[in-house]
Design an enzyme around this catalytic site. Structure first.
Site, PDB file in Angstrom:
ATOM      1  N   LYS A   9       0.837  -1.201   0.000  1.00  0.00           N
ATOM      2  CA  LYS A   9       0.000   0.000   0.000  1.00  0.00           C
ATOM      3  C   LYS A   9       0.866   1.243   0.000  1.00  0.00           C
ATOM      4  O   LYS A   9       2.013   1.234   0.440  1.00  0.00           O
ATOM      5  CB  LYS A   9      -0.983   0.023   1.164  1.00  0.00           C
ATOM      6  CG  LYS A   9      -0.394   0.312   2.527  1.00  0.00           C
ATOM      7  CD  LYS A   9      -1.518   0.405   3.555  1.00  0.00           C
ATOM      8  CE  LYS A   9      -0.990   0.720   4.934  1.00  0.00           C
ATOM      9  NZ  LYS A   9      -2.077   0.975   5.879  1.00  0.00           N
ATOM     10  N   SER A  25      -9.124   4.596 -14.196  1.00  0.00           N
ATOM     11  CA  SER A  25      -7.900   4.076 -13.592  1.00  0.00           C
ATOM     12  C   SER A  25      -7.327   5.061 -12.583  1.00  0.00           C
ATOM     13  O   SER A  25      -7.896   6.100 -12.316  1.00  0.00           O
ATOM     14  CB  SER A  25      -6.837   3.793 -14.642  1.00  0.00           C
ATOM     15  OG  SER A  25      -6.520   4.992 -15.296  1.00  0.00           O
ATOM     16  N   TYR A  58      -7.643   0.187 -11.531  1.00  0.00           N
ATOM     17  CA  TYR A  58      -6.375  -0.438 -11.916  1.00  0.00           C
ATOM     18  C   TYR A  58      -5.316   0.639 -12.128  1.00  0.00           C
ATOM     19  O   TYR A  58      -5.630   1.809 -12.331  1.00  0.00           O
ATOM     20  CB  TYR A  58      -6.541  -1.309 -13.169  1.00  0.00           C
ATOM     21  CG  TYR A  58      -6.981  -0.534 -14.390  1.00  0.00           C
ATOM     22  CD1 TYR A  58      -6.045  -0.009 -15.276  1.00  0.00           C
ATOM     23  CD2 TYR A  58      -8.327  -0.323 -14.646  1.00  0.00           C
ATOM     24  CE1 TYR A  58      -6.455   0.712 -16.387  1.00  0.00           C
ATOM     25  CE2 TYR A  58      -8.739   0.393 -15.759  1.00  0.00           C
ATOM     26  CZ  TYR A  58      -7.797   0.911 -16.625  1.00  0.00           C
ATOM     27  OH  TYR A  58      -8.204   1.629 -17.722  1.00  0.00           O
TER      28      TYR A  58
END
Length: 121
Positions: A9, A25, A58
């Site tokens: 992360k 995205s 994504y």
């Protein structure tokens, strides 16, 4: 049996742009992607600390050194420039893999410069 676990992360990144007129995205600075071990096209979850939104998208690679965190397409409606976000990637691990795996946590400052990288939760 497989377990879905935190892979990596980027913690408390600042949104630098929100581009509604782009195919969906999240664009992330290439250096941040590398530090977080993220790949182009990889599914990530984005958590907006400012408004509580949580959504999946994504990854698209941004210019290295640009410190870009830009939400594109429909996701641009869920954030505002300046919001703080956590970008989370997960992986599936076997019970055996769990024993050795350590997630990567990339901490950034207000300008999305890497301040620390940890290999643990």
């Amino acid at each position: 049996m497989r377990f879905e676990m935190l892979y990596s992360k980027i913690h408390r990144a600042t949104v630098t742009d929100a581009n509604l007129n782009y195919m969906g995205s999240i664009t992330i600075d290439k250096a941040l992607m590398k530090a977080a071990k993220l790949k182009v096209g990889q599914k990530v979850e984005v958590v907006d600390i400012n408004n509580g939104e949580r959504f999946s998208t994504y990854v698209i690679e941004g210019k290295k050194g640009s410190r870009t965190i830009c939400l594109n397409g429909a996701a641009a409606r869920k954030v505002q420039k300046g919001d703080k976000v956590i970008i989370i990637a997960y992986t599936q691990l076997s019970k055996k893999e769990l024993k050795k795996f350590k997630p990567t946590v990339v901490f950034v400052d207000k300008k999305n410069r890497i301040s620390e990288i940890k290999r643990d939760v």
